[in-house]
Design an enzyme around this catalytic site. Structure first.
Site, mmCIF file in Angstrom:
data_model
loop_
_atom_site.group_PDB
_atom_site.id
_atom_site.type_symbol
_atom_site.label_atom_id
_atom_site.label_comp_id
_atom_site.label_asym_id
_atom_site.label_seq_id
_atom_site.Cartn_x
_atom_site.Cartn_y
_atom_site.Cartn_z
ATOM 1 N N ASP A 91 0.835 -1.206 0.000
ATOM 2 C CA ASP A 91 0.000 0.000 0.000
ATOM 3 C C ASP A 91 0.867 1.252 0.000
ATOM 4 O O ASP A 91 0.655 2.185 -0.788
ATOM 5 C CB ASP A 91 -0.894 0.039 1.247
ATOM 6 N N THR A 162 -6.890 -4.797 0.747
ATOM 7 C CA THR A 162 -5.654 -5.146 1.457
ATOM 8 C C THR A 162 -5.804 -6.428 2.279
ATOM 9 O O THR A 162 -4.910 -7.282 2.289
ATOM 10 C CB THR A 162 -5.210 -3.988 2.367
#
Length: 349
Positions: A91, A162
């Site tokens: 990320d 995620t």
């Protein structure tokens, strides 16, 4: 003064919205370049842009940052708001690269990234400018042609899904780069780093882009099956309100998956008719790019009440009144009217 690399003679980027989309590709190591030719160089038809792509390079470089982090096995997982809201090194690194590419070419745009200001301030990536191998011509919508950089807000989710990424559900993972102007989603990129990952020997990765009032590229739009209703919704943020909303539209089948980007991709691929999420769990970076691409394809994305989602830089990040999206050809208003009033009342703006 040296001209920025994306603004060399005969390659001046003038149509900011559409070019932000493609420079977003650069930031993900997807080698895609855009040039607007004018002057003595043979010009395109008025109102058109030339998208120059290197297809082999897209297959080789799409999602490289995210895939490399997973391959190394050092995810660097941290918890954000709660145990289901995770952040990894993928990320962080992907956002740094996206911000770097956009900021270098377009210093006056506003960029809002999921991973916060600190990651956004670390400008350390590169902007790619490969030699084009092929071109496709796409209409530039007149209503976007004169936008200035100052009018653009870019909403970035460097890794949507995620939790699924950490659990090995890699087809749920997307990278979302949404472009807004005047509070509306006007363009977007959805990149699937692991598209085809379960098919050894196939090209890995796919990038889809769209401009509202223009076109969708990177995939064919497929109509969902007739004679049944397939709904996609959350796999990890369910509640009684979410369940009541899903039940109210009377689905024949429910697909519980991760990631807002992945859910909208199911609508575009003809695998679902509706995306129903009566919860304040999504944020603007989750929906801006998917909304723009879905709308460009003929679909609709609103909040659960059927109202537009605003995308000005000043609005709260959270989509507190949920999400309702319909595939192209579906009656969005019909399904919005089916959502129970108590569900709508539970979601406060």
């Amino acid at each position: 003064m040296t001209t920025p690399p994306c603004q060399q003679p005969h390659q001046l980027i003038e149509k900011v919205v559409t070019h932000v989309l493609i420079n977003s590709f650069h930031s993900l190591s997807v080698i895609v370049t855009v040039h607007l030719y004018f002057g003595p160089t043979p010009p395109p038809t008025p109102g058109h842009l030339l998208y120059s792509t290197r297809l082999k390079a897209i297959a080789n470089h799409a999602g490289k940052i995210i895939r490399d982090v997973l391959k190394k096995g050092e995810l660097g997982i941290v918890q954000k708001e709660n145990a289901r809201d995770l952040q990894t090194e993928a990320d962080r690194a992907a956002q740094r690269c996206i911000i770097s590419s956009l900021s270098q070419c377009f210093p006056k745009i506003t960029i809002i990234g999921e991973e916060g200001d600190e990651e956004s301030k670390q400008i350390s990536g590169k902007v790619y400018d490969p030699t084009p191998e092929s071109t496709i011509q796409v209409t530039c919508p007149p209503h976007l042609a004169s936008l200035g950089e100052e009018e653009i807000v870019v909403w970035v989710d460097p890794l949507d899904g995620t939790a699924e990424y950490t659990q090995g559900l890699l087809d749920h993972v997307t990278v979302l780069i949404g472009i807004a102007s005047g509070g509306k989603a006007v363009g977007g990129v959805i990149h699937q780093p692991y598209y085809n990952y379960q098919n050894p020997g196939s090209e890995l990765g796919r990038t889809i882009w769209g401009v509202v009032g223009g076109t969708v590229g990177g995939m064919p739009i497929v109509a969902p099956p007739e004679g049944k209703l397939i709904v996609t919704t959350t796999r990890s943020h369910s509640s009684s309100t979410v369940t009541d909303a899903v039940d109210a539209v009377c689905p024949d089948e429910v697909l519980r998956v991760g990631g807002a980007g992945h859910k909208v991709m199911l609508l575009l691929e003809g695998k679902a008719h509706l995306y129903v999420f009566a919860s304040p769990g999504c944020k603007k970076w989750d929906t801006c790019a998917p909304e723009a691409i879905l709308q460009a394809a003929g679909g609709i994305l609103t909040d659960i009440k059927g109202s537009p989602i605003p995308y000005q830089a000043s609005v709260p990040f959270r989509n507190s009144t949920g999400v309702l999206a319909s595939a192209p050809g579906q009656n969005h208003a019909f399904y919005s009217a089916k959502i129970p009033q108590h569900v709508k009342d539970n979601l406060k703006a």
